[in-house]
Write an enzyme that holds these catalytic residues in place. Sequence first.
Site, PDB file in Angstrom:
ATOM      1  N   GLY A  14      -7.267   7.264   5.066  1.00 23.99           N
ATOM      2  CA  GLY A  14      -6.571   6.272   4.270  1.00 23.99           C
ATOM      3  C   GLY A  14      -5.919   5.269   5.189  1.00 23.99           C
ATOM      4  O   GLY A  14      -5.567   5.590   6.326  1.00 23.99           O
TER       5      GLY A  14
ATOM      6  N   LYS B 212      -8.317   2.364  -1.030  1.00 21.49           N
ATOM      7  CA  LYS B 212      -7.750   2.466   0.311  1.00 21.49           C
ATOM      8  C   LYS B 212      -7.955   3.825   0.954  1.00 21.49           C
ATOM      9  O   LYS B 212      -7.475   4.078   2.052  1.00 21.49           O
ATOM     10  CB  LYS B 212      -6.254   2.161   0.251  1.00 21.49           C
TER      11      LYS B 212
ATOM     12  N   THR C 293       0.868  -1.168   0.000  1.00 26.68           N
ATOM     13  CA  THR C 293       0.000   0.000   0.000  1.00 26.68           C
ATOM     14  C   THR C 293       0.900   1.212   0.000  1.00 26.68           C
ATOM     15  O   THR C 293       1.951   1.200   0.634  1.00 26.68           O
ATOM     16  CB  THR C 293      -0.861   0.065   1.281  1.00 26.68           C
TER      17      THR C 293
ATOM     18  N   SER D 116       4.180   0.644   2.124  1.00 25.51           N
ATOM     19  CA  SER D 116       5.462   0.185   1.598  1.00 25.51           C
ATOM     20  C   SER D 116       6.147   1.205   0.694  1.00 25.51           C
ATOM     21  O   SER D 116       7.363   1.259   0.641  1.00 25.51           O
ATOM     22  CB  SER D 116       5.282  -1.143   0.857  1.00 25.51           C
TER      23      SER D 116
END
Length: 185
Positions: free
Chosen positions: A55, A43, A11, A134
Amino acid sequence: MSHNPPMMRATTILAVLRDGLLAMAGDGQVTFGDSIFKHKARKVRTLYDGKVLVGFAGAVADALTLFERFESQLQQYSGDLRRSAVELAKQWRTDRYLRPLEAELIVGDPGQLLLITGQGEVIEPDEGILAIGSGSVYALAAAQALLRHTNMDAEHITLEAMKIAAELCIYTNDNITIETIRAEN
């Protein structure tokens, strides 16, 4: 020989606040182990009648549970973002049911931006930029450079920074969802 199941991950969520405009974006990629599992995950969401953006990075079911709790806090505290965030962080840290949830949340309105974690952290950034997931370091660095060295608005900074993150992070794709809210005059 132990077998660990593949981990769902990946994500990048980025939020930029500039001149009364909050933009929040998330990529659409979800990986499972070393495979791309989904390309168009959503998301980033609006809450509290479109006045708050949220988010998440982490486990989807956990994040959705936290969204519900956060929205109930917003209702209880009449949309007071900071108080709602602090109350959610306290519950998340102390409630036996919530404590094991694995996610991070960015929440914001046109006046402020906050990171909420399960360790009880509620953090407001210095420059009006937050990123989690990430690809967060790539998105954050790109957004900081664009914020400091251009006159782009928050939405365009967010989009361009997410595109850069997608070029660099293998767990981030360029299927980007952006939500924006502007301060009421």
